[in-house]
Design a protein around this motif. Structure first.
Motif, short mmCIF file in Angstrom:
data_model
loop_
_atom_site.label_atom_id
_atom_site.label_comp_id
_atom_site.label_asym_id
_atom_site.label_seq_id
_atom_site.Cartn_x
_atom_site.Cartn_y
_atom_site.Cartn_z
N PRO A 1 0.78 -1.34 -0.05
CA PRO A 1 0.02 0.12 -0.09
C PRO A 1 0.90 1.31 -0.05
O PRO A 1 0.16 2.17 -0.19
N LEU B 1 1.02 5.92 -7.66
CA LEU B 1 0.96 5.13 -6.63
C LEU B 1 1.90 4.35 -5.74
O LEU B 1 1.96 4.13 -4.62
N THR C 1 0.25 -1.00 -7.46
CA THR C 1 0.08 -0.80 -6.07
C THR C 1 -0.73 -2.12 -5.35
O THR C 1 -1.54 -2.36 -6.10
N GLY C 2 -0.51 -1.94 -4.34
CA GLY C 2 -1.41 -2.80 -3.29
C GLY C 2 -1.46 -4.23 -3.76
O GLY C 2 -0.36 -4.65 -4.12
N ASP C 3 -2.40 -4.97 -3.84
CA ASP C 3 -2.61 -6.09 -4.49
C ASP C 3 -2.90 -5.99 -6.05
O ASP C 3 -4.01 -5.23 -6.24
N LEU D 1 -6.79 -6.07 -7.17
CA LEU D 1 -7.94 -4.98 -7.23
C LEU D 1 -7.67 -3.92 -7.96
O LEU D 1 -6.69 -3.23 -7.75
N SER E 1 -2.89 -5.17 0.07
CA SER E 1 -3.81 -4.31 -0.54
C SER E 1 -3.77 -2.97 0.21
O SER E 1 -3.88 -3.28 1.82
N SER E 2 -4.27 -1.84 -0.05
CA SER E 2 -4.50 -0.61 0.75
C SER E 2 -5.58 -0.84 1.74
O SER E 2 -5.42 -0.23 2.67
N PHE F 1 -12.91 2.29 -2.69
CA PHE F 1 -11.64 2.77 -3.38
C PHE F 1 -12.06 3.78 -4.37
O PHE F 1 -13.35 3.75 -4.91
N LEU F 2 -11.35 4.32 -5.09
CA LEU F 2 -11.31 5.26 -6.15
C LEU F 2 -12.75 6.27 -6.31
O LEU F 2 -13.22 6.70 -7.19
N VAL G 1 -9.21 7.22 5.07
CA VAL G 1 -7.88 7.12 5.43
C VAL G 1 -7.18 7.33 4.11
O VAL G 1 -7.21 6.70 2.88
N LYS H 1 -3.58 7.83 2.10
CA LYS H 1 -2.11 7.44 2.09
C LYS H 1 -1.78 6.36 3.26
O LYS H 1 -0.72 6.55 3.84
N ALA H 2 -2.63 5.48 3.45
CA ALA H 2 -2.26 4.28 4.34
C ALA H 2 -0.98 3.84 4.24
O ALA H 2 -0.50 3.45 3.08
N THR I 1 -5.96 9.28 -3.49
CA THR I 1 -5.20 8.22 -2.70
C THR I 1 -5.84 8.10 -1.41
O THR I 1 -5.10 8.10 -0.28
N ALA I 2 -7.06 7.83 -1.24
CA ALA I 2 -7.66 7.64 -0.06
C ALA I 2 -8.76 6.52 0.01
O ALA I 2 -9.29 6.35 -1.28
N LEU I 3 -9.26 5.76 0.75
CA LEU I 3 -10.13 4.83 1.06
C LEU I 3 -11.15 5.56 2.00
O LEU I 3 -10.89 6.09 2.91
#
Ligand code: SAH
Length: 251
Positions: free
Chosen positions: A9, A35, A80-82, A85, A110-111, A162-163, A189, A191-192, A219-221
């Motif tokens: 992440p 990312l 990025t992440g996994d 996804l 993942s993030s 996401f997104l 959250v 930039k975790a 860049t947030a969830l």
């Protein structure tokens, strides 16, 4: 050979050991520059060619892989992440199949896992929610109609969006249309796991305002649900009165 690798992440030490090894052995790295933490590129081999896919098309990415393959070089495609996804890896794998180029996939953190860690939260609390819906708000990129956010929200379970940070007024409306109370707990959250991570706890009705106040637009969830609240049942697994295959009941 092409290796699709999950970068994790953000924090550079959250890549897997396998991912880090593949990166250090790669002749060519194509990374999602918008990312992926550039610190991950520091351990690359001398002479390794690096491409930032942020400004590339799918065809350009594949052309780089094809050329590397023809020269007997190994490519790491760093996502990025996994990668499974929102990674757009399927279309790359299909084009590699057409060209007879071999590949494999190394998963990543993942993030959404990074966000739970940042929140110090558990998404699946007994008696609160036993399911996590990972989805996004429809925007310039559509979402299948059966997955409209209001429909997904009607389950009332834990949700991770996401997104969707640029569409928070719509997100609020859809979540409430689906049954979430305006004061249901939510969190943004940003930039975790990065050094500049921000965790903003709020409610469903104050998501847009909270993002504005903290100047968060990407860049947030967005996380939503009772898992962010105080109430839950303790787990049966560690309950002294509950026996299972590995432990007798103690009272
Ligand atoms: N494959 C990635 C997701 C790629 S889609 C993964 O598994 O995490 C890109 C979106 O992921 C961003 O718009 C944002 O919503 C989210 N994202 C990626 N990294 C993030 C991070 N460190 N903190 C919060 N959200 C993040």
């Amino acid at each position: 050979m092409v290796h699709f690798v999950g970068a994790g992440p953000g924090a550079a030490d959250l890549i897997t050991l396998r991912g880090a090894r593949l990166l250090s052995e790669a002749d060519v790295i194509i990374y999602a520059g918008s990312l992926v933490n550039p610190a991950l590129l520091e351990g690359r081999k001398e002479g390794c060619a690096v491409y930032d896919s942020a400004s590339m098309t799918l065809e350009e990415v594949i052309a780089v892989m094809e050329k590397a393959e023809a020269e007997g070089r190994t490519t790491v495609r760093l996502h990025t992440g996994d990668p499974s996804l929102y990674g757009a890896i399927r279309e790359q794998m299909d084009l590699l199949d057409e060209r007879g180029i071999g590949y494999d996939v190394t998963p990543g953190v993942s993030s959404f896992s990074g966000a739970a860690a940042a929140l110090e939260a558990e998404y699946t609390l007994p008696d609160v929610s036993q399911s996590v819906i990972i989805t996004r708000m429809a925007g310039r990129t559509p979402v299948p109609e059966g997955e409209a956010l209001s429909k997904m929200a009607s389950h009332g379970c834990t949700m991770v969006l996401f997104l969707s940070t640029g569409l928070l007024e719509e997100v609020e409306r859809e979540l409430m249309a689906g049954g979430y109370a305006p004061d249901a707990p939510a969190a943004i959250v940003y930039k975790a796991t990065w050094p500049d991570q921000k965790v903003c706890r709020c409610t469903v009705a104050t998501l847009a305002r909270t993002a504005r106040e903290h100047q968060i637009s990407k860049t947030a969830l967005i996380t939503v649900g009772g898992f962010l609240g105080d109430r839950y049942e303790r787990s049966k697994l560690y309950d002294p009165s509950f026996a299972h295959g590995y432990r007798e009941a103690s009272k």
